[in-house]
Design a protein around this motif. Structure first.
Motif, PDB file in Angstrom:
ATOM      1  N   ILE A   2     -16.183  -3.135 -40.436  1.00  0.00           N
ATOM      2  CA  ILE A   2     -17.372  -3.259 -40.254  1.00  0.00           C
ATOM      3  C   ILE A   2     -17.071  -3.602 -38.554  1.00  0.00           C
ATOM      4  O   ILE A   2     -17.044  -3.618 -37.416  1.00  0.00           O
ATOM      5  N   ILE A   3     -16.678  -5.434 -38.432  1.00  0.00           N
ATOM      6  CA  ILE A   3     -16.419  -5.708 -37.333  1.00  0.00           C
ATOM      7  C   ILE A   3     -14.828  -7.207 -37.603  1.00  0.00           C
ATOM      8  O   ILE A   3     -14.896  -7.155 -38.467  1.00  0.00           O
ATOM      9  N   PRO A   4     -13.781  -6.971 -36.544  1.00  0.00           N
ATOM     10  CA  PRO A   4     -12.959  -7.717 -36.897  1.00  0.00           C
ATOM     11  C   PRO A   4     -12.331  -8.804 -37.514  1.00  0.00           C
ATOM     12  O   PRO A   4     -14.438  -9.933 -37.211  1.00  0.00           O
ATOM     13  N   GLN A   5     -12.057  -9.042 -38.682  1.00  0.00           N
ATOM     14  CA  GLN A   5     -12.225 -10.360 -39.523  1.00  0.00           C
ATOM     15  C   GLN A   5     -12.334 -12.061 -38.667  1.00  0.00           C
ATOM     16  O   GLN A   5     -12.738 -12.456 -39.112  1.00  0.00           O
ATOM     17  N   ASP A   9     -14.738 -14.447 -38.194  1.00  0.00           N
ATOM     18  CA  ASP A   9     -14.061 -16.261 -39.075  1.00  0.00           C
ATOM     19  C   ASP A   9     -14.845 -16.743 -37.372  1.00  0.00           C
ATOM     20  O   ASP A   9     -15.356 -18.298 -37.689  1.00  0.00           O
ATOM     21  N   GLN A  10     -14.786 -16.711 -36.470  1.00  0.00           N
ATOM     22  CA  GLN A  10     -14.972 -17.342 -34.946  1.00  0.00           C
ATOM     23  C   GLN A  10     -16.368 -17.821 -35.448  1.00  0.00           C
ATOM     24  O   GLN A  10     -16.602 -18.813 -34.555  1.00  0.00           O
ATOM     25  N   THR A  15     -20.073 -22.853 -36.732  1.00  0.00           N
ATOM     26  CA  THR A  15     -21.574 -23.441 -37.326  1.00  0.00           C
ATOM     27  C   THR A  15     -21.205 -24.535 -37.396  1.00  0.00           C
ATOM     28  O   THR A  15     -22.489 -25.028 -37.838  1.00  0.00           O
ATOM     29  N   ASP A  16     -19.887 -24.436 -37.887  1.00  0.00           N
ATOM     30  CA  ASP A  16     -19.080 -25.819 -38.658  1.00  0.00           C
ATOM     31  C   ASP A  16     -20.329 -27.078 -37.694  1.00  0.00           C
ATOM     32  O   ASP A  16     -20.171 -27.395 -36.409  1.00  0.00           O
ATOM     33  N   TRP A  47     -24.090  -9.615 -46.092  1.00  0.00           N
ATOM     34  CA  TRP A  47     -25.201 -10.689 -46.291  1.00  0.00           C
ATOM     35  C   TRP A  47     -24.532 -11.904 -47.388  1.00  0.00           C
ATOM     36  O   TRP A  47     -24.714 -12.904 -46.387  1.00  0.00           O
ATOM     37  N   HIS A  48     -23.603 -11.875 -47.986  1.00  0.00           N
ATOM     38  CA  HIS A  48     -23.076 -12.987 -48.920  1.00  0.00           C
ATOM     39  C   HIS A  48     -22.152 -13.385 -47.752  1.00  0.00           C
ATOM     40  O   HIS A  48     -21.749 -14.740 -47.839  1.00  0.00           O
ATOM     41  N   CYS A  49     -21.274 -12.423 -46.865  1.00  0.00           N
ATOM     42  CA  CYS A  49     -20.811 -13.660 -45.142  1.00  0.00           C
ATOM     43  C   CYS A  49     -21.133 -14.407 -44.655  1.00  0.00           C
ATOM     44  O   CYS A  49     -20.589 -15.532 -44.099  1.00  0.00           O
TER      45      CYS A  49
END
Length: 150
Positions: A2-5, A9-10, A15-16, A47-49
């Protein structure tokens, strides 16, 4: 797909908490603000992502981050549907109910919108908790009492 990985990831890495302290103290608030849009883009099936990221933001030490999520939890519930809402959002919602008034008002403002998405038996449990909204951090907080009356 759906969106680039790398883009996802960014977003997730922003949120870290350690990164928020070193890069930008407001970054978590911005991530919380955009989370419903990211969830809508990814869809319920992905959602798990975002689940861990949402939980991290919901327990952020900054009340402004939690407040942002509290004001949008009803929108996220619409995106996720009743089963995921009951499993993943209700515990966070319950945490927001016990938070600072600045966070609680977000839940209170959209209480109907969130509760209507829950099953009737789960909704009834919250009837008893409505009286807890009368107790506030600051007795002069007229906006909170006004919102409760509304």
């Amino acid at each position: 797909d759906i969106i680039p990985q790398p883009l996802l990831d960014q977003y997730l890495s922003m949120t870290d908490p350690a990164r928020a302290q070193t890069v930008d103290t407001e970054i978590a608030k911005h991530c919380a603000y955009s989370l419903p849009g990211v969830a809508l883009t990814l869809g319920r099936q992905n959602w798990h992502c975002l689940k861990d990221t949402y939980e991290t933001l919901a327990s952020d030490v900054q009340w402004k981050v939690r407040r942002t999520l509290a004001f949008s939890i009803h929108e996220l519930a619409v995106i996720l549907g009743d089963q995921l809402t009951a499993a993943d959002l209700v515990p966070i919602f319950n945490g927001f109910l016990k938070d600072l008034d600045e966070v609680r008002i977000g839940v209170l403002k959209h209480l109907y919108d969130f509760l209507k998405l829950l099953h009737a038996d789960k909704r009834r449990e919250y009837l008893y908790q409505l009286q807890e909204f009368v107790v506030t951090d600051n007795s002069r907080n007229w906006r909170f009492r006004y919102e409760l009356a509304e």
